[in-house]
Design a protein around this motif. Structure first.
Motif, short mmCIF file in Angstrom:
data_model
loop_
_atom_site.label_atom_id
_atom_site.label_comp_id
_atom_site.label_asym_id
_atom_site.label_seq_id
_atom_site.Cartn_x
_atom_site.Cartn_y
_atom_site.Cartn_z
N ARG A 21 0.82 -1.22 0.00
CA ARG A 21 0.00 0.00 0.00
C ARG A 21 0.85 1.27 0.00
O ARG A 21 0.46 2.28 -0.55
CB ARG A 21 -0.93 0.00 1.22
N ASP A 22 2.03 1.19 0.62
CA ASP A 22 2.93 2.34 0.60
C ASP A 22 3.36 2.70 -0.82
O ASP A 22 3.73 3.85 -1.09
CB ASP A 22 4.17 2.06 1.45
N MET A 23 3.30 1.73 -1.73
CA MET A 23 3.65 1.99 -3.12
C MET A 23 2.48 2.62 -3.88
O MET A 23 2.65 3.02 -5.04
CB MET A 23 4.05 0.67 -3.80
N GLY A 24 1.31 2.68 -3.26
CA GLY A 24 0.15 3.22 -3.95
C GLY A 24 -0.72 2.15 -4.58
O GLY A 24 -1.65 2.46 -5.34
N ILE A 25 -0.45 0.89 -4.26
CA ILE A 25 -1.24 -0.23 -4.79
C ILE A 25 -2.37 -0.53 -3.81
O ILE A 25 -2.17 -0.57 -2.59
CB ILE A 25 -0.35 -1.47 -4.98
N GLU A 26 -3.57 -0.75 -4.35
CA GLU A 26 -4.73 -1.05 -3.50
C GLU A 26 -4.84 -2.56 -3.30
O GLU A 26 -4.31 -3.36 -4.07
CB GLU A 26 -6.00 -0.49 -4.12
N ILE A 27 -5.58 -2.94 -2.25
CA ILE A 27 -5.71 -4.35 -1.88
C ILE A 27 -7.18 -4.72 -1.78
O ILE A 27 -7.97 -4.01 -1.16
CB ILE A 27 -5.00 -4.62 -0.55
N ALA A 28 -7.52 -5.84 -2.41
CA ALA A 28 -8.90 -6.34 -2.37
C ALA A 28 -8.93 -7.70 -1.69
O ALA A 28 -8.05 -8.54 -1.91
CB ALA A 28 -9.46 -6.45 -3.78
N LEU A 29 -9.94 -7.91 -0.86
CA LEU A 29 -10.15 -9.22 -0.24
C LEU A 29 -11.10 -10.00 -1.13
O LEU A 29 -12.27 -9.67 -1.26
CB LEU A 29 -10.73 -9.04 1.16
N ASP A 30 -10.57 -11.04 -1.76
CA ASP A 30 -11.32 -11.81 -2.76
C ASP A 30 -12.18 -12.89 -2.09
O ASP A 30 -11.85 -13.38 -1.01
CB ASP A 30 -10.34 -12.44 -3.74
N ASP A 31 -13.27 -13.25 -2.76
CA ASP A 31 -14.14 -14.35 -2.32
C ASP A 31 -14.61 -14.17 -0.87
O ASP A 31 -14.70 -15.13 -0.11
CB ASP A 31 -13.43 -15.70 -2.46
N PHE A 32 -14.91 -12.93 -0.50
CA PHE A 32 -15.31 -12.69 0.89
C PHE A 32 -16.57 -13.48 1.22
O PHE A 32 -17.53 -13.51 0.47
CB PHE A 32 -15.56 -11.20 1.13
N GLY A 33 -16.54 -14.12 2.40
CA GLY A 33 -17.70 -14.86 2.87
C GLY A 33 -17.61 -16.35 2.61
O GLY A 33 -18.47 -17.10 3.09
N THR A 34 -16.58 -16.80 1.89
CA THR A 34 -16.49 -18.23 1.56
C THR A 34 -15.46 -18.96 2.41
O THR A 34 -15.38 -20.18 2.36
CB THR A 34 -16.13 -18.43 0.08
N GLY A 35 -14.64 -18.23 3.16
CA GLY A 35 -13.58 -18.86 3.95
C GLY A 35 -13.74 -18.58 5.41
O GLY A 35 -14.78 -18.85 6.01
N TYR A 36 -12.69 -17.97 6.02
CA TYR A 36 -12.68 -17.69 7.45
C TYR A 36 -13.13 -16.26 7.70
O TYR A 36 -12.40 -15.44 8.25
CB TYR A 36 -11.28 -17.91 8.01
N SER A 37 -14.30 -15.94 7.25
CA SER A 37 -14.77 -14.56 7.29
C SER A 37 -14.78 -14.02 8.71
O SER A 37 -15.26 -14.66 9.64
CB SER A 37 -16.18 -14.46 6.71
N SER A 38 -14.24 -12.83 8.88
CA SER A 38 -14.22 -12.18 10.19
C SER A 38 -14.27 -10.68 9.97
O SER A 38 -13.55 -10.14 9.12
CB SER A 38 -12.95 -12.55 10.96
N LEU A 39 -15.09 -10.02 10.75
CA LEU A 39 -15.18 -8.56 10.64
C LEU A 39 -13.87 -7.90 11.09
O LEU A 39 -13.59 -6.76 10.72
CB LEU A 39 -16.35 -8.05 11.48
N CYS A 40 -13.07 -8.63 11.87
CA CYS A 40 -11.78 -8.08 12.30
C CYS A 40 -10.89 -7.81 11.09
O CYS A 40 -10.14 -6.83 11.06
CB CYS A 40 -11.08 -9.05 13.25
N TYR A 41 -10.93 -8.70 10.09
CA TYR A 41 -10.13 -8.49 8.89
C TYR A 41 -10.51 -7.16 8.23
O TYR A 41 -9.65 -6.39 7.83
CB TYR A 41 -10.36 -9.62 7.88
N LEU A 42 -11.81 -6.95 8.10
CA LEU A 42 -12.27 -5.76 7.40
C LEU A 42 -11.93 -4.48 8.17
O LEU A 42 -11.69 -3.44 7.57
CB LEU A 42 -13.79 -5.84 7.20
N LYS A 43 -11.89 -4.57 9.48
CA LYS A 43 -11.65 -3.38 10.29
C LYS A 43 -10.17 -3.07 10.48
O LYS A 43 -9.76 -1.91 10.48
CB LYS A 43 -12.33 -3.56 11.66
N GLU A 44 -9.35 -4.12 10.64
CA GLU A 44 -7.96 -3.93 11.06
C GLU A 44 -6.95 -4.02 9.92
O GLU A 44 -5.86 -3.44 10.03
CB GLU A 44 -7.61 -4.96 12.13
#
Length: 359
Positions: free
Chosen positions: A259-282
């Motif tokens: 992210r420091d390089m200016g590249i964005e990050i997407a969480l793929d296939d949300f809801g199909t694995g170990y879904s946790s709201l902590c991931y989205l928040k932290e």
């Protein structure tokens, strides 16, 4: 046994009980460099007649001063991979014992063959990236705003096998790293081609957990980014939830560097694995991609779950991409509720030349 010490012969060889044991002694930096070269050379599969041979290697570290051969072997086996003793590391000298054995594994024979084939494919230019457009509603119509790059394997004009087949194999035999580096090179090339036509699109690539945590990944990405600084890219890296379960600490550091390089990050296939709201928040996320399975059910009584996911993302100021939009009814129901749409209703994965026509 191989010894590396100014007071001993440079290399000495001795087989022991069917294993080959390499002992390297020296300063920290020199030893690590030598180890990396040895591991790379040993792990690459070899073709002997019609058989594919792979060498399995594990490393044990024996820190501290001189010891007897038995002590070195015992301690290195106990401390295999243990580098937590800072006081010992500061001695800047240690012994590393590498246990290797040549083997033929009938269970993994197909994997070994495919590993050689994938290496040939990289050298022969058989891999190709196709792009599936991502659309956004601009108030009047749906416009192409980005595209996800998907890898394909062609030989003699025909598909060798799908990514669902060769990507898991690449994960198991570590071909995912060189293939991933090729994907990085290719997406920057595609971006340069689009820029040459006067277009700027958000481009996404998939990065696996094994690739993300390999030291070569971030170095190659940073190097490629710098080499293409004259042609800025709007890049998104897609990762899955399992990455955070397996190697959270190191992964977080790498993602922050990304992210420091200016590249964005997407969480793929949300809801199909170990879904946790902590991931989205932290975690340092910019997008979540809602999995196709939720979109398939959107016309049923389960549709509320999909809209709850979109609502959570909105409250956390995360942009959303809904995957698998295949019907007009799905698109209409999702209208104005997400940021980007991706699916066969809009377009299948296409070559870059076709994408340019859609912009």
């Amino acid at each position: 046994t191989f010894y590396f010490d100014r007071n001993r012969p440079l290399f000495t060889y001795r087989p022991l009980l069917g294993f080959y044991i390499y002992v390297i002694y020296g300063v920290l930096t020199a030893v690590v460099c030598i180890i990396l070269l040895i591991v790379k050379a040993i792990r690459s599969p070899k073709k002997i007649r019609k058989e594919v041979i792979q060498v399995i290697i594990s490393i044990g570290i024996c820190l501290g001063g001189s010891s007897t051969a038995i002590t070195i072997l015992t301690r290195s086996n106990m401390w295999r991979g243990d580098v937590n003793d800072v006081s010992s590391i500061l001695l800047l000298s240690f012994v590393i014992v590498i246990y290797t054995i040549v083997h033929r594994s009938p269970i993994n024979y197909e994997d070994r063959v495919m590993q050689v084939q994938m290496g040939d494919a990289l050298r022969n230019g058989e891999f190709r990236l196709v792009l599936q457009p991502q659309y956004s509603w601009d108030g009047a119509d749906y416009q192409v705003k980005g595209a996800e790059a998907l890898i394909r394997w062609y030989k003699d004009g025909k598909i060798v096998c799908g990514p669902d087949t060769f990507i898991p194999v690449a994960e198991r035999n570590e071909m995912i790293v060189p293939i991933g580096n090729w994907v990085i090179n290719e997406i920057f090339r595609i971006n340069r081609e689009l820029a040459g036509q006067g277009h700027s699109l958000k481009l996404s690539i998939n990065v696996s957990g094994n690739q993300l945590t390999d030291p070569c990944f971030i170095k190659h990405l940073e190097k490629t980014w710098q080499e293409n600084s004259d042609c800025p890219i709007d890049l998104v890296i897609e990762i899955t939830e399992s990455v955070f379960i397996e190697k959270n600490g190191y992964t977080l550091d790498i993602l922050n560097r990304v992210r420091d390089m200016g590249i964005e990050i997407a969480l793929d296939d949300f809801g199909t694995g170990y879904s946790s709201l902590c991931y989205l928040k932290e975690l340092p996320l910019d997008y979540i991609k809602v999995d196709k399975s939720f979109i398939d059910d959107i016309m049923t009584s389960d549709s509320n779950l999909t809209f709850h996911i979109l609502g959570i993302a909105d409250s956390l100021k995360l942009k959303t991409v809904v995957e698998g939009t295949e019907t007009a009814d799905q698109v209409e129901l999702l209208k104005k509720k997400c940021d980007y749409y991706q699916g066969y209703y809009f377009s299948k994965p296409i070559e870059v030349e076709e994408l340019i026509k859609k912009i």
